[in-house]
Design a protein around this motif. Structure first.
Motif, short mmCIF file in Angstrom:
data_model
loop_
_atom_site.label_atom_id
_atom_site.label_comp_id
_atom_site.label_asym_id
_atom_site.label_seq_id
_atom_site.Cartn_x
_atom_site.Cartn_y
_atom_site.Cartn_z
N ALA A 1 41.29 96.72 33.38
CA ALA A 1 39.88 96.70 33.02
C ALA A 1 39.08 97.18 34.22
O ALA A 1 39.38 96.83 35.36
CB ALA A 1 39.45 95.30 32.63
N CYS A 2 38.04 98.02 33.97
CA CYS A 2 37.22 98.48 35.09
C CYS A 2 36.37 97.32 35.60
O CYS A 2 36.02 96.42 34.86
CB CYS A 2 36.36 99.67 34.69
N PHE A 3 36.08 97.36 36.90
CA PHE A 3 35.34 96.26 37.52
C PHE A 3 33.85 96.36 37.22
O PHE A 3 33.13 95.40 37.36
CB PHE A 3 35.54 96.27 39.04
N CYS A 4 33.39 97.55 36.81
CA CYS A 4 31.95 97.73 36.64
C CYS A 4 31.48 97.24 35.27
O CYS A 4 30.46 96.58 35.16
CB CYS A 4 31.56 99.18 36.87
N HIS A 5 32.21 97.59 34.21
CA HIS A 5 31.76 97.20 32.87
C HIS A 5 32.74 96.27 32.18
O HIS A 5 32.51 95.86 31.06
CB HIS A 5 31.57 98.43 31.99
N LYS A 6 33.85 95.96 32.82
CA LYS A 6 34.91 95.12 32.26
C LYS A 6 35.49 95.71 30.98
O LYS A 6 35.87 94.99 30.07
CB LYS A 6 34.39 93.69 31.97
N PHE B 1 37.29 101.65 38.71
CA PHE B 1 36.03 102.02 38.07
C PHE B 1 36.31 103.00 36.95
O PHE B 1 37.29 103.75 36.99
CB PHE B 1 35.07 102.63 39.09
N CYS B 2 35.43 103.00 35.94
CA CYS B 2 35.67 103.89 34.80
C CYS B 2 35.12 105.28 35.08
O CYS B 2 35.39 106.21 34.33
CB CYS B 2 35.09 103.30 33.53
N GLN B 3 34.32 105.43 36.14
CA GLN B 3 33.82 106.76 36.51
C GLN B 3 33.71 106.82 38.03
O GLN B 3 33.66 105.77 38.69
CB GLN B 3 32.44 106.99 35.87
#
Ligand code: ZN
Ligand code: ZN
Length: 366
Positions: free
Chosen positions: A250-255, A271-273
């Motif tokens: 899971a990305c840390f920014c948006h979960k 991160f997703c981006q």
């Protein structure tokens, strides 16, 4: 020889159990689940006199110790000529505590809080840690300053009915690393609901079994055939394991659970981006790198979400090369690392900060 310790984490979310009782085929309600669970717990106690047991309940928003063989309740239930006292002790204590906790839930709240599975998992790890300390205090190692011993075969069985909560990705991964350090095996059984990515990873990384229950009318059979044998004897009796593991993080920014992610090469946050500044460790990345990564962002094909178990893949995500981490990863395939050497998909991505890549900024690779 010492007995084996079993901690059971039981997901007791009322709304999920309600859905499970309506689900076709093979409806399973909370009442029949608890009676099968008690039969399984009794079987564990009966297997060996020294076996110990702790049960943690995950209720909406809170986790509670339901039973512990180390601190049995003060008042013993009235004796019954037809039942074994140890069984009766577990059964009556468990039932009493579950009913009490469910009664105390706030009936007025419109929305049910997600069940505190991670809290219960953390408590069960603390419990095993405490047992380990007590065990060490009673051996000669403590006085002679030798390496601390670990319990033989401690394990945690998670019985879940809730879907993954992406916000709990980091605590789950941290629990997995604590379990590895304590040599605890985590088994997981998803009784109802979608497959859970995090429990699959927990079982895989600690050498346990993950079972997605398809025939829910056969719950007790699954429990006894798969989860009753302690880990030390499992290699001789071939217990079922999963053939596919979903390694996504899971990305840390948006979960969000991501197929392709970008990893901070200093602290390994995901991160997703591409981001200019890592939100975890505050490392700044050169603007040129951002431009390059943005330009190189792959258009997402329909990559399969899961990866077949690969026996040559490392079993722990800790063996990672910081330089490789600036490369976007995609689950289910093996991208090339900066040196041209393949590294194993995103298995090297995890939520634990460590310092392997501390000397490599995001811009230094490639
Ligand atoms: Zn994100
Ligand atoms: Zn970072």
């Amino acid at each position: 020889m010492n007995g084996s310790h079993l901690s059971v984490v039981v997901d007791l979310s009322p709304s999920q159990w309600h859905l499970s009782s309506l689900h076709q085929p093979y409806p399973l309600d909370l009442g029949s689940f608890v009676s099968q669970l008690l039969a399984f717990l009794n079987a564990h106690i009966a297997s060996r006199h020294e076996n110990s047991l702790a049960v943690f309940g995950a209720f909406p928003g809170k986790s509670v110790l339901l039973y512990s063989s180390a601190n049995p309740p003060a008042e013993t239930p009235s004796s019954d000529a037809n039942s074994f006292p140890s069984f009766k002790m577990v059964d009556s204590t468990m039932m009493h505590n579950i009913v009490q906790q469910l009664d105390s839930l706030n009936q007025d709240s419109v929305e049910e809080a997600p069940s505190a599975l991670v809290g219960a998992l953390t408590k069960s790890l603390c419990y095993i840690n405490r047992l380990t300390l007590e065990f060490n205090a009673s051996t000669a190692n403590a006085t002679e300053g030798l390496e601390p011993l670990t319990l033989s075969d401690p394990r945690i069985l998670i019985l879940s009915v809730s879907p993954d909560q992406t916000a709990s990705y980091i605590p789950v991964m941290n629990s997995i690393f604590s379990a590895q350090k304590l040599k605890v095996t985590i088994d997981a059984c998803q009784i109802y609901g979608p497959e859970t990515v995090f429990l699959q990873q927990a079982a895989h990384l600690t050498g346990g079994s993950y079972i997605y229950l398809e025939r829910r009318d056969a719950l007790l059979q699954y429990l006894t055939m798969t989860f009753l044998p302690p880990p030390s004897v499992r290699h001789t009796i071939s217990v079922p394991t999963q053939d596919k593991i979903d390694f996504r993080a899971a990305c840390f920014c948006h979960k969000n659970i991501v197929d392709v992610g970008f990893v901070c090469s200093v602290c390994l946050s995901i991160f997703c981006q591409p981001v200019p500044v890592c939100s975890t460790c505050r490392t700044k990345f050169p603007i040129k790198t951002l431009q390059r990564l943005n330009a190189a962002r792959p258009s997402l094909p329909l990559a399969s979400a899961s990866q077949s178990r690969n026996p040559s893949a490392p079993s722990t995500p800790m063996k990672t090369d910081g330089r490789a981490s600036a490369t976007p990863f995609r689950s289910g395939e093996t991208p090339l690392g900066p040196g041209g050497l393949p590294h194993s998909g995103n298995i090297n991505v995890n939520g634990t900060p460590h310092t392997n890549g501390a000397k490599n900024g995001l811009g230094s690779s490639g």
